[in-house]
Design a protein around this motif. Sequence first.
Motif, mmCIF file in Angstrom:
data_model
loop_
_atom_site.group_PDB
_atom_site.id
_atom_site.type_symbol
_atom_site.label_atom_id
_atom_site.label_comp_id
_atom_site.label_asym_id
_atom_site.label_seq_id
_atom_site.Cartn_x
_atom_site.Cartn_y
_atom_site.Cartn_z
ATOM 1 N N LEU A 421 0.813 -1.214 0.000
ATOM 2 C CA LEU A 421 0.000 0.000 0.000
ATOM 3 C C LEU A 421 0.848 1.267 0.000
ATOM 4 O O LEU A 421 0.453 2.297 -0.561
ATOM 5 N N LEU A 422 2.017 1.200 0.624
ATOM 6 C CA LEU A 422 2.906 2.361 0.647
ATOM 7 C C LEU A 422 3.337 2.734 -0.769
ATOM 8 O O LEU A 422 3.267 3.912 -1.167
ATOM 9 N N ASP A 423 3.751 1.759 -1.535
ATOM 10 C CA ASP A 423 4.183 2.025 -2.909
ATOM 11 C C ASP A 423 3.022 2.495 -3.774
ATOM 12 O O ASP A 423 3.191 3.361 -4.644
ATOM 13 N N GLU A 424 1.830 1.943 -3.546
ATOM 14 C CA GLU A 424 0.662 2.362 -4.319
ATOM 15 C C GLU A 424 0.350 3.840 -4.075
ATOM 16 O O GLU A 424 0.037 4.587 -5.008
ATOM 17 N N LEU A 425 0.412 4.249 -2.806
ATOM 18 C CA LEU A 425 0.141 5.649 -2.492
ATOM 19 C C LEU A 425 1.183 6.571 -3.117
ATOM 20 O O LEU A 425 0.856 7.640 -3.644
ATOM 21 N N LYS A 426 2.434 6.188 -3.043
ATOM 22 C CA LYS A 426 3.496 6.999 -3.641
ATOM 23 C C LYS A 426 3.283 7.153 -5.136
ATOM 24 O O LYS A 426 3.462 8.240 -5.698
ATOM 25 N N SER A 427 2.898 6.079 -5.790
ATOM 26 C CA SER A 427 2.661 6.123 -7.232
ATOM 27 C C SER A 427 1.456 6.997 -7.563
ATOM 28 O O SER A 427 1.461 7.745 -8.540
ATOM 29 N N LEU A 428 0.422 6.918 -6.736
ATOM 30 C CA LEU A 428 -0.800 7.660 -6.991
ATOM 31 C C LEU A 428 -0.650 9.153 -6.720
ATOM 32 O O LEU A 428 -1.096 9.994 -7.504
ATOM 33 N N LEU A 429 -0.002 9.509 -5.604
ATOM 34 C CA LEU A 429 0.066 10.904 -5.178
ATOM 35 C C LEU A 429 1.293 11.641 -5.705
ATOM 36 O O LEU A 429 1.322 12.881 -5.702
ATOM 37 N N GLY A 430 2.326 10.920 -6.117
ATOM 38 C CA GLY A 430 3.502 11.567 -6.693
ATOM 39 C C GLY A 430 4.400 12.199 -5.655
ATOM 40 O O GLY A 430 4.266 11.991 -4.442
ATOM 41 N N THR A 431 5.292 13.046 -6.138
ATOM 42 C CA THR A 431 6.326 13.632 -5.272
ATOM 43 C C THR A 431 5.833 14.783 -4.422
ATOM 44 O O THR A 431 6.571 15.284 -3.578
ATOM 45 N N SER A 432 4.604 15.234 -4.647
ATOM 46 C CA SER A 432 4.097 16.358 -3.845
ATOM 47 C C SER A 432 3.795 15.932 -2.412
ATOM 48 O O SER A 432 3.613 16.780 -1.538
ATOM 49 N N TYR A 433 3.736 14.632 -2.169
ATOM 50 C CA TYR A 433 3.477 14.119 -0.828
ATOM 51 C C TYR A 433 4.680 13.338 -0.310
ATOM 52 O O TYR A 433 5.355 12.645 -1.072
ATOM 53 N N GLN A 434 4.938 13.481 0.983
ATOM 54 C CA GLN A 434 5.965 12.691 1.648
ATOM 55 C C GLN A 434 5.268 11.553 2.380
ATOM 56 O O GLN A 434 4.551 11.777 3.354
ATOM 57 N N ILE A 435 5.478 10.338 1.895
ATOM 58 C CA ILE A 435 4.742 9.181 2.392
ATOM 59 C C ILE A 435 5.718 8.174 2.985
ATOM 60 O O ILE A 435 6.729 7.834 2.348
ATOM 61 N N GLY A 436 5.458 7.730 4.176
ATOM 62 C CA GLY A 436 6.322 6.753 4.830
ATOM 63 C C GLY A 436 5.556 5.958 5.855
ATOM 64 O O GLY A 436 4.354 6.163 6.066
ATOM 65 N N SER A 437 6.218 5.037 6.503
ATOM 66 C CA SER A 437 5.610 4.241 7.566
ATOM 67 C C SER A 437 6.372 4.476 8.857
ATOM 68 O O SER A 437 7.552 4.837 8.839
ATOM 69 N N PHE A 438 5.679 4.298 9.971
ATOM 70 C CA PHE A 438 6.308 4.533 11.270
ATOM 71 C C PHE A 438 7.262 3.402 11.595
ATOM 72 O O PHE A 438 6.909 2.216 11.531
ATOM 73 N N ASP A 439 8.493 3.762 11.967
ATOM 74 C CA ASP A 439 9.508 2.792 12.349
ATOM 75 C C ASP A 439 9.998 3.154 13.744
ATOM 76 O O ASP A 439 10.598 4.215 13.942
ATOM 77 N N LEU A 440 9.728 2.297 14.708
ATOM 78 C CA LEU A 440 10.046 2.591 16.100
ATOM 79 C C LEU A 440 11.536 2.824 16.309
ATOM 80 O O LEU A 440 11.941 3.801 16.956
ATOM 81 N N ALA A 441 12.375 1.952 15.760
ATOM 82 C CA ALA A 441 13.818 2.089 15.954
ATOM 83 C C ALA A 441 14.322 3.404 15.372
ATOM 84 O O ALA A 441 15.165 4.092 15.973
ATOM 85 N N HIS A 442 13.795 3.770 14.217
ATOM 86 C CA HIS A 442 14.211 5.020 13.589
ATOM 87 C C HIS A 442 13.769 6.226 14.434
ATOM 88 O O HIS A 442 14.518 7.198 14.583
ATOM 89 N N ALA A 443 12.561 6.145 15.006
ATOM 90 C CA ALA A 443 12.057 7.246 15.837
ATOM 91 C C ALA A 443 12.916 7.416 17.089
ATOM 92 O O ALA A 443 13.229 8.546 17.495
ATOM 93 N N VAL A 444 13.304 6.308 17.718
ATOM 94 C CA VAL A 444 14.166 6.380 18.902
ATOM 95 C C VAL A 444 15.522 6.965 18.542
ATOM 96 O O VAL A 444 16.072 7.809 19.262
ATOM 97 N N ALA A 445 16.092 6.525 17.421
ATOM 98 C CA ALA A 445 17.411 7.012 17.001
ATOM 99 C C ALA A 445 17.371 8.513 16.735
ATOM 100 O O ALA A 445 18.291 9.252 17.118
ATOM 101 N N ASP A 446 16.315 8.984 16.075
ATOM 102 C CA ASP A 446 16.183 10.416 15.799
ATOM 103 C C ASP A 446 16.090 11.209 17.098
ATOM 104 O O ASP A 446 16.705 12.281 17.243
#
Length: 586
Positions: A421-446
């Motif tokens: 679904l992530l790739d589908e949304l990126k393809s549909l909405l294009g570069t005008s949207y920043q689309i990602g999924s929540f990653d706990l390890a990445h959030a802690v590191a940030d």
Amino acid sequence: MSINAIQLIQSAMTDGVVRQLAGRFGLPPDATQKVLATTAPALIAGLMHKGATLDGARSLFATILSPEVNGHIAEQLPHLVGSTNGVSQLEMAGRQLLERALDRRVDALSDEVASQTGVPAHATHAMTGIVGATLLGLLKRHCHEGQGNAGQLPTLLGHQLPVIAPYLNDRLMATLGLSGLGAFAGNILAQLKAVSSHIDHPTPAAKPVVDALSNVHVPVDAVVREERHSHTWLWWLLAVVAAVLAFLFLRGCQSQQSVGRADGHGRSEAAITIQPASAPVQASVAVLAASDAAVLASAASALTPASSASGASDAQQPAAAPAPTQDSQLSFTVDAAGKPTLTATVGSEAEKTQLMDELTKRLGQYNFVPNITVDPATKPADWLVHFDGLLPLLSLPGAEVKVVGTHIELSGTAADKKLGLLDELKSLLGTSYQIGSFDLAHAVADANENFRGAIKSLLTPDSPCVTADVVKVLNLQVINFASASAHVPASAVEDLNQSARVLNACARNGKTARLEVAGYSDNVGGEQANLQLSKQRAEAVRAYLVKTGVPAKSLMAQGYGQARPVASNDTASGRFANRRIEFVAQ
């Protein structure tokens, strides 16, 4: 005697009242609003059930008109909730009245509201009483002003079904002793109609023409009169003309409404925080009265065109509204049955209506639970144009989605890479949207990176040790406890050591920072278990800091469980933000 009870409650419980209540219970305003949006429809459903029998309708009508019900509560609410004593009295009176009106205690409902909203039970119990007192007071006032009787009450309650149904679910219905939502919605209108037809409907005495016109404001210079001469015939003539014009005006309005419906631009009435697609039908008498007032005002102003033109030319132009500054937001979570609960903030009623229409058209009127707020400071919701792209997620069990402006975050099953679904949304909405999924390890590191960069300024020899600055930096760190654990994780040791260095340095310089270590949880799990776990985690952090040399007397630990969420618990990132250790200056 038709009204929209939810709209009346919203008018009484203004943003100011909601903020006052939020402050009283230590909650964010949006959490308070969520409790109100869940409680009020459930209470109305309970009143509908009570009014679905002859004895019940008569008893309910008597309760509404009883002296204990405050018909002026709408005007008095800001004052009542302005003090702790006022809130307590309002809560107690409301709960007693609800027990009389519903023939049952409402504790089970309050507990279920707490479970579904993540708000502590003590707050939902209090707000249930407050909402109940407000609802009954508004109904009493409407009955008095509309000369309503017991026979009209079931019909009035029946009109509320399209408004409240989107907020209801089987669990809420069960707390009121009702059957499932489907059975309730399918049977209640017929029951109410039958009761209404079997209760006498006394016709109120006709209102004299003079009284009817006394409420219409006519400018003093609108009619030229000769002093000491009676022109009773002129007033009768004006009344006849007004009635004819009102009839023509009403027919014109109905024609315009028919054209609007043909074009697919239906409007719905406002609710506490959402906009149902279908609103109760308003009584034709109320429409006619409004039309009469408008026509009379127009006729009066038409008699003095010169003065009207002069007034228009002298009128000052209204000041330009400030430009919107905050991004529109949408978040939703889908339950195991595929029913989404949505929370959104948009900038206009038109956008709210558009969103409700799209949801109703795509999902069906009762297949979603909306909580939509209009804030003029909000920028236009560009994601409304691309709403079709989010539709597959709205019926995916376990899906969690958060949209802030042009940022979209997926979590739960929506982030499952196998579904793509992530790739589908990126393809549909294009570069005008920043689309990602929540990653706990990445959030802690940030979070760790931000904290380590900020704390360097507090470790310099000339640091002034201002407590507010220390607290601000300490709260950047994330102590990511393991599930159900109160053991300080290894990933947090380095940051806690840095925190201890700062606090010890301040103490050596005679500027000891006295802090509360506050523990908080998300809304997953039982309320009491979360409260206990949050306290144990706060105590674990305090113990670690004391072990590294921080003066024990400068730190105290306290757990608050699910209280005071800083983000919505609807998404993984929101729950991550709510599971926190927070340092507070004492």
